[in-house]
Every structure is written in structure tokens, then in C-alpha cells.
Scaffold this active site. Structure first.
Site, PDB file in Angstrom:
ATOM      1  N   ASP A 139       0.856  -1.188   0.000  1.00  0.00           N
ATOM      2  CA  ASP A 139       0.000   0.000   0.000  1.00  0.00           C
ATOM      3  C   ASP A 139       0.891   1.237   0.000  1.00  0.00           C
ATOM      4  OD1 ASP A 139      -1.486   2.246   1.027  1.00  0.00           O
ATOM      5  OD2 ASP A 139      -3.027   0.856   1.703  1.00  0.00           O
ATOM      6  N   ASP A 158       1.878   7.906  -9.483  1.00  0.00           N
ATOM      7  CA  ASP A 158       1.403   7.426 -10.784  1.00  0.00           C
ATOM      8  C   ASP A 158       0.240   6.477 -10.529  1.00  0.00           C
ATOM      9  OD1 ASP A 158       1.066   6.561 -13.353  1.00  0.00           O
ATOM     10  OD2 ASP A 158       2.957   5.464 -13.482  1.00  0.00           O
ATOM     11  N   CYS A 159      -0.858   7.043 -10.069  1.00  0.00           N
ATOM     12  CA  CYS A 159      -1.978   6.230  -9.609  1.00  0.00           C
ATOM     13  C   CYS A 159      -3.191   6.399 -10.522  1.00  0.00           C
ATOM     14  CB  CYS A 159      -2.350   6.604  -8.181  1.00  0.00           C
ATOM     15  SG  CYS A 159      -2.883   8.326  -8.007  1.00  0.00           S
TER      16      CYS A 159
END
Length: 283
Positions: A139, A158-159
Site C-alpha cells: 500500500d 502514478d496512480c
């Protein structure tokens, strides 16, 4: 998987954005539905929960715009953190810089990496076998919370778009933790959504970063398969932030290896903020 060509669409607020192609992979991970298609025009493409993430034809619009404004503007870039980035494109661009010694890529969904390695090999390229890259299935929020103060020279977020498992990546609390683990002259770079299709989220990100960091700037460009086509990336620092003058002697070489990014492109993109966004930020 049946060899059937059809339209595969992303739906957003009464609009749809589609590619015509064949489904190569359809899989549900613990976190999301993963879809890989072979499209007629954009080549192989990745969807997560029916939202377009990347395609072979246009991925460099996204990855080059996220990485190079950040890394070309800082002198020290030995330690890098990537939150997300499971397709490998951000790591690939980072590894073009010889000064980069270590990249921690923290991706919550291992199945995205597996699918990308199998079907989107050209995006990650040799990044997956580069010894400077370490992959952590974890996570991103928890990783940042556990990281040391002033440790990373650059952090890339970079989600995917905000969702049940990524919402915390868009909060003041998370940005404050990122600030804590950045070096004094380090830089944070994040995709900051579309000023058109995701205007409210876009405004929220920009306001949050301005609140948390001393300096922040946003650039706009195109990612053709994303809703509305226009996208943004925001860069923030707790110290210096000079995005118009490179601090890297490799810039000329890196420009030659890019399809989209160069300094002229970058400098123009930082001047493209729509006036409606300017007014909202100043209200």
C-alpha cells in the site's frame, strides 16, 4: 478468450470513450477488474475497473510528461519512489538518467504488474530487469508513512483515478507525509487529472498541494484515450522549484530519446492553465 472484435468503452458523466479491439485478458484481482485489449488503432491497452489507464500508441504522452519535468529540474536524483506505476512506463523513463541509483516502485496490485509484463512488454521495456528497480507489492500510503525523513529525491504518484483503494493518495495528510520524506531540494510529481472531465478532483489536488508545499506548478497536455483528451501533471517542492531551467547535463540526450517531451514542449505546457481553473484557484 474468444477472438471477437468489439467496442470497449469507458463511461464518464454521460460520455463514453472507446476503442475497438479484441479482449486479451479479463481478470478480477483483489482490488479491481483488469482488462487488456488489442485495439485496431492504439495497439494493446490497459483498463482498470473499466477506466483507460494506458495504451501502446499514446502512453508516452503520459509517462514522459510525468517524469522529465521533475528529473530534469533537480540536481540530485539518486533515490526515487514511484507510487503505483504498475505498467512500468514511469520506471522506464526514470531509468534514462544515469544519476538514478535506486527506484522503489510500490504497487498495491501485483496482478497489474503481471498483466503488464505479459501483454505490455514495450511499455516497461528493460526497466523490469534493471537492478536499480525494486518492486514492492504494498500500500503506497503505508509505505510513505513508514519511510524515513528526507529520504527520497523525487516521488512520483502514478496512480489511477480516486477509488475505494486509492482515495487516500489524494489527501492533505498523504501529501504532508510525502513532503516529510522528500529531501529539501526534492520534488513531488503527480498526475492531477483532467481540468475538463474531472474538474473538481483537479481543483482539489492543486489546492491541496499549494497548501502543503511551498511551491507547486501544473502543466497540461494531451493523453488521447483519457476522457476529454486533456490531462494534467503537478509538481511540488518544499524548497526550490525551477522547472524552466534544467539542472541536468543529460537533457539533450534524453530529449532525442523522447517522442513527446522536450524543453520547448514543457515550457509551453506550463502556460496552458485554462482561465476557469485560474479563477477557481484564486477564489
Amino acid at each position: 478468450m474468444k477472438d471477437i472484435t468489439t467496442w470497449i468503452d469507458e463511461y464518464q458523466k454521460g460520455s463514453r470513450f472507446g476503442l475497438k479491439g479484441k479482449v486479451l485478458l479479463k481478470k478480477n484481482s483483489k482490488f479491481q477488474e483488469i482488462l487488456i485489449i488489442e485495439s485496431d488503432y492504439y495497439g494493446k491497452a490497459l483498463m482498470l475497473d473499466r477506466c483507460w489507464m494506458t495504451s501502446m500508441r499514446d502512453e508516452k504522452y503520459y509517462h514522459e510528461c510525468l517524469v522529465h519535468p521533475a528529473l530534469s529540474s533537480i540536481k540530485e536524483k539518486s533515490r526515487i519512489l514511484i507510487i503505483g506505476g504498475g505498467d512500468g512506463g514511469t520506471a522506464r523513463e526514470c531509468l534514462k538518467y544515469s544519476q538514478v541509483e535506486k527506484i522503489d516502485l510500490v504497487e498495491i496490485d501485483e496482478e497489474v504488474i503481471k498483466a503488464s509484463k505479459k501483454f505490455l512488454q514495450e511499455i516497461g521495456g528493460t526497466a523490469w530487469i534493471d537492478k536499480r528497480l525494486t518492486i514492492h507489492i504494498d500500500d503506497g500510503v503505508k509505505w510513505v508513512e513508514k519511510a524515513k525523513n528526507n529520504f527520497y529525491d523525487c516521488i512520483f504518484i502514478d496512480c489511477s483515478d480516486p477509488s475505494e483503494f486509492s482515495n487516500l493518495l489524494f489527501t492533505d495528510t498523504f501529501y504532508k507525509e510525502c513532503k516529510r520524506i522528500l529531501t529539501q531540494k526534492g520534488i513531488l510529481a503527480t498526475q492531477s487529472e483532467s481540468p475538463e472531465s474531472f474538474k473538481n478532483i483537479h481543483i482539489h489536488i492543486l489546492k491541496s498541494l499549494k497548501k502543503v508545499f511551498k511551491l507547486s506548478e501544473t502543466m497540461y497536455s494531451f493523453v488521447p484515450i483519457y476522457p476529454s483528451g486533456i490531462w494534467s501533471w503537478t509538481f511540488a517542492s518544499k524548497g526550490e522549484l525551477n522547472l524552466s531551467t534544467p539542472c541536468c547535463n543529460e537533457v539533450t540526450t534524453i530529449e532525442k530519446g523522447c517522442d513527446i517531451w522536450n524543453l520547448n514542449f514543457q515550457n509551453a505546457a506550463f502556460k496552458m492553465m485554462p482561465n476557469k481553473i485560474v479563477k477557481e484557484l484564486n477564489s
